[in-house]
Each structure stands twice: as C-alpha cells, then as structure tokens.
Design a protein around this motif. Structure first.
Motif, PDB file in Angstrom:
ATOM      1  N   LEU A  26      29.730  12.477  65.225  1.00 43.89           N
ATOM      2  CA  LEU A  26      30.260  12.389  64.109  1.00 43.89           C
ATOM      3  C   LEU A  26      29.371  11.985  62.861  1.00 43.89           C
ATOM      4  N   SER A  27      28.472  11.047  62.939  1.00 48.51           N
ATOM      5  CA  SER A  27      27.422  10.803  61.905  1.00 48.51           C
ATOM      6  C   SER A  27      26.511  11.963  61.985  1.00 48.51           C
ATOM      7  N   TRP A  28      26.180  12.548  62.826  1.00 46.34           N
ATOM      8  CA  TRP A  28      25.549  13.740  62.818  1.00 46.34           C
ATOM      9  C   TRP A  28      25.992  14.835  61.751  1.00 46.34           C
ATOM     10  N   PHE A  29      27.256  15.019  62.137  1.00 46.06           N
ATOM     11  CA  PHE A  29      27.773  16.204  61.449  1.00 46.06           C
ATOM     12  C   PHE A  29      27.676  15.761  59.731  1.00 46.06           C
ATOM     13  N   GLY A  30      27.931  14.338  59.654  1.00 45.53           N
ATOM     14  CA  GLY A  30      27.878  13.872  58.277  1.00 45.53           C
ATOM     15  C   GLY A  30      26.559  14.096  57.555  1.00 45.53           C
ATOM     16  N   ARG A  31      25.527  13.843  58.411  1.00 47.35           N
ATOM     17  CA  ARG A  31      24.172  14.017  58.012  1.00 47.35           C
ATOM     18  C   ARG A  31      23.974  15.440  57.863  1.00 47.35           C
ATOM     19  N   GLU A  32      24.507  16.271  58.288  1.00 42.76           N
ATOM     20  CA  GLU A  32      24.134  17.885  57.971  1.00 42.76           C
ATOM     21  C   GLU A  32      25.216  18.160  56.907  1.00 42.76           C
ATOM     22  N   GLY A  33      26.181  17.327  56.286  1.00 45.61           N
ATOM     23  CA  GLY A  33      27.293  17.787  55.348  1.00 45.61           C
ATOM     24  C   GLY A  33      27.986  18.696  55.908  1.00 45.61           C
ATOM     25  N   LEU A  34      28.558  18.276  57.129  1.00 44.91           N
ATOM     26  CA  LEU A  34      29.661  19.203  57.708  1.00 44.91           C
ATOM     27  C   LEU A  34      30.955  18.523  58.060  1.00 44.91           C
ATOM     28  N   LEU A  35      31.236  17.448  57.396  1.00 42.51           N
ATOM     29  CA  LEU A  35      32.510  16.846  57.615  1.00 42.51           C
ATOM     30  C   LEU A  35      33.131  17.236  56.546  1.00 42.51           C
ATOM     31  N   LEU A  36      34.878  17.487  56.900  1.00 41.22           N
ATOM     32  CA  LEU A  36      35.772  17.660  55.810  1.00 41.22           C
ATOM     33  C   LEU A  36      36.517  16.517  55.689  1.00 41.22           C
ATOM     34  N   ILE A  42      42.593   8.529  54.628  1.00 35.21           N
ATOM     35  CA  ILE A  42      41.502   9.534  54.576  1.00 35.21           C
ATOM     36  C   ILE A  42      41.228   9.778  55.990  1.00 35.21           C
ATOM     37  N   SER A  43      41.562  11.328  56.303  1.00 33.90           N
ATOM     38  CA  SER A  43      41.106  11.784  57.711  1.00 33.90           C
ATOM     39  C   SER A  43      39.857  12.696  57.320  1.00 33.90           C
ATOM     40  N   VAL A  44      39.164  12.577  58.553  1.00 32.97           N
ATOM     41  CA  VAL A  44      37.888  13.398  58.505  1.00 32.97           C
ATOM     42  C   VAL A  44      37.913  14.313  59.630  1.00 32.97           C
ATOM     43  N   ARG A  45      37.420  15.760  59.461  1.00 33.04           N
ATOM     44  CA  ARG A  45      37.346  16.395  60.384  1.00 33.04           C
ATOM     45  C   ARG A  45      36.089  17.084  60.536  1.00 33.04           C
ATOM     46  N   ALA A  46      35.698  17.288  61.851  1.00 29.18           N
ATOM     47  CA  ALA A  46      34.450  17.743  62.102  1.00 29.18           C
ATOM     48  C   ALA A  46      34.426  19.189  62.544  1.00 29.18           C
ATOM     49  N   PRO A  47      33.475  19.796  62.349  1.00 28.98           N
ATOM     50  CA  PRO A  47      33.645  21.482  62.742  1.00 28.98           C
ATOM     51  C   PRO A  47      34.384  21.547  64.201  1.00 28.98           C
ATOM     52  N   LEU A  48      34.938  22.781  64.320  1.00 27.26           N
ATOM     53  CA  LEU A  48      35.682  22.969  65.353  1.00 27.26           C
ATOM     54  C   LEU A  48      35.017  24.290  66.152  1.00 27.26           C
ATOM     55  N   LEU A  49      35.610  24.570  67.289  1.00 30.86           N
ATOM     56  CA  LEU A  49      35.007  25.438  68.084  1.00 30.86           C
ATOM     57  C   LEU A  49      36.571  26.493  68.239  1.00 30.86           C
ATOM     58  N   ALA A  50      36.539  27.747  68.189  1.00 28.55           N
ATOM     59  CA  ALA A  50      37.791  28.463  68.525  1.00 28.55           C
ATOM     60  C   ALA A  50      37.464  29.537  69.627  1.00 28.55           C
ATOM     61  N   VAL A  78      31.639  29.681  60.865  1.00 26.89           N
ATOM     62  CA  VAL A  78      32.156  29.921  59.580  1.00 26.89           C
ATOM     63  C   VAL A  78      32.309  28.617  58.665  1.00 26.89           C
ATOM     64  N   THR A  79      31.980  28.836  57.534  1.00 29.14           N
ATOM     65  CA  THR A  79      31.861  27.631  56.727  1.00 29.14           C
ATOM     66  C   THR A  79      32.764  27.663  55.395  1.00 29.14           C
ATOM     67  N   GLN A  80      33.893  28.633  55.499  1.00 27.51           N
ATOM     68  CA  GLN A  80      34.797  28.864  54.330  1.00 27.51           C
ATOM     69  C   GLN A  80      36.040  28.253  54.712  1.00 27.51           C
ATOM     70  N   ASP A  81      36.559  27.290  53.943  1.00 28.27           N
ATOM     71  CA  ASP A  81      37.789  26.696  54.424  1.00 28.27           C
ATOM     72  C   ASP A  81      37.790  25.499  55.211  1.00 28.27           C
ATOM     73  N   LEU A  82      37.255  26.265  56.579  1.00 27.19           N
ATOM     74  CA  LEU A  82      37.081  25.273  57.582  1.00 27.19           C
ATOM     75  C   LEU A  82      35.797  25.570  58.153  1.00 27.19           C
ATOM     76  N   TYR A  83      35.128  24.336  59.071  1.00 27.38           N
ATOM     77  CA  TYR A  83      33.884  24.605  59.703  1.00 27.38           C
ATOM     78  C   TYR A  83      34.556  24.921  60.867  1.00 27.38           C
ATOM     79  N   CYS A  84      34.031  26.166  61.446  1.00 24.46           N
ATOM     80  CA  CYS A  84      34.585  26.592  62.852  1.00 24.46           C
ATOM     81  C   CYS A  84      33.407  27.587  63.353  1.00 24.46           C
ATOM     82  N   TRP A  85      33.016  27.071  64.771  1.00 29.75           N
ATOM     83  CA  TRP A  85      32.183  28.418  65.334  1.00 29.75           C
ATOM     84  C   TRP A  85      33.465  29.041  66.082  1.00 29.75           C
ATOM     85  N   LEU A  86      33.063  30.472  66.109  1.00 30.82           N
ATOM     86  CA  LEU A  86      34.020  31.131  66.866  1.00 30.82           C
ATOM     87  C   LEU A  86      33.372  32.578  67.500  1.00 30.82           C
TER      88      LEU A  86
END
Ligand SMILES: [Zn+2]
Length: 156
Positions: A6-16, A33-41, A113-121
């Motif tokens: 989670l901190s790694w994603f925070g460091r990369e600016g990828l937490l929503l 406050i909820s935090v969401r890390a990038p997802l995979l689809a 993908v970095t639009q609206d959500l962070y997600c690998w697909l």
C-alpha cells in the motif's frame, strides 16, 4: 493487502481516496476515508477484478518493493497475467474473448489504465480503440475485488 505494498502505491502516487462524509447521519459527524490501490481485471465481468498481487508474497525478496518502480511493477503484473492466460482465465476487456499465448491467435497487450480508476487489464491490439468506451463510468470504489490467484511465477 500488506501495508508495504500500500505504501509503495502511495509513493508512486497510485492510491485513490474516497471521502464519505456522514451527510445523512448528522448524529455521527465522522468522515470515512477509504483508500483503493490499483486493481487487475481478468475480464470486464464484476467477479473478475483482483487485488494487485504482492511481489513479496510471490517470492520476491522482502526489500524488492524499495527498489521497484512502476516499470518493474508492470513487468511483474504482466508475468502474473501470462499465467492467468495460460490457465484460460483471462479475457479481452473489450470483446470478452478468451486470450491465449498461441501465436496464431490475436495478439493482446497488458495495459495500465489511469483514467477514473487505476487498473491493469488485458486487451487485443485491435480492440484497444474501444477501451475508453468500455471503461466509462467505472467507479473503483464500487468494484468488488477478490484476492489474486497464487500462480507460480518462477520462470520455467
Ligand atoms: Zn478483444
């Protein structure tokens, strides 16, 4: 998800973050406050979203996150996706066809993908131009996310 990832994603600016104020419950004026890390689809289906696999839980050294950048994470995620494709679990996000590693089948790509959500697909080269349409209106905080499968990521 481990705090280290989670901190790694925070460091990369990828937490929503999603701030929920208690508008309809004035007795409790707390803010959630909820935090969401990038997802995979694995596909566009709602049951096919996964938490990002943690490299350390897949055998990378404990210190590897300190040294990884986004390119390294892309690489790691791609290996995980390749295993998912080999296991016939991954579909094109646009046309929903099962993907394969066979050369005679349509080539595909893993995209972050970095639009609206962070997600690998995963998506066919030919389907990429429709991706925007299919991502529209996705709210990362409404996506139901499952833990990732533990594929063996060692090189064979
Ligand atoms: Zn496709």
């Amino acid at each position: 998800m481990r705090n280290e990832l989670l901190s790694w994603f925070g460091r990369e600016g990828l937490l929503l973050t999603h701030v929920l104020s208690a508008m309809d419950d004035p007795e409790h004026d707390e803010i959630k406050i909820s935090v969401r890390a990038p997802l995979l689809a694995l596909s566009r289906a709602s049951h096919d979203f996964r938490e990002c696999p943690d490299p350390v839980l897949f055998g990378y050294p404990e210190s590897s996150l300190d040294m990884m950048n986004l390119d390294d994470m892309n690489q790691f995620v791609l290996i995980w996706f390749e295993r998912a494709v080999e296991a016939n679990m991954a579909r094109c996000f646009v046309c929903n066809q099962l993907l394969s590693m066979r050369e005679e089948d349509k080539p595909w790509d893993a995209i972050f993908v970095t639009q609206d959500l962070y997600c690998w697909l995963l998506v066919h080269f030919d389907c990429k131009r429709y991706l925007k349409r299919d991502l529209k209106g996705r709210n990362p905080f409404e996506v139901d996310v499952q833990p990732p499968e533990f594929f063996d990521l060692r090189l064979t």
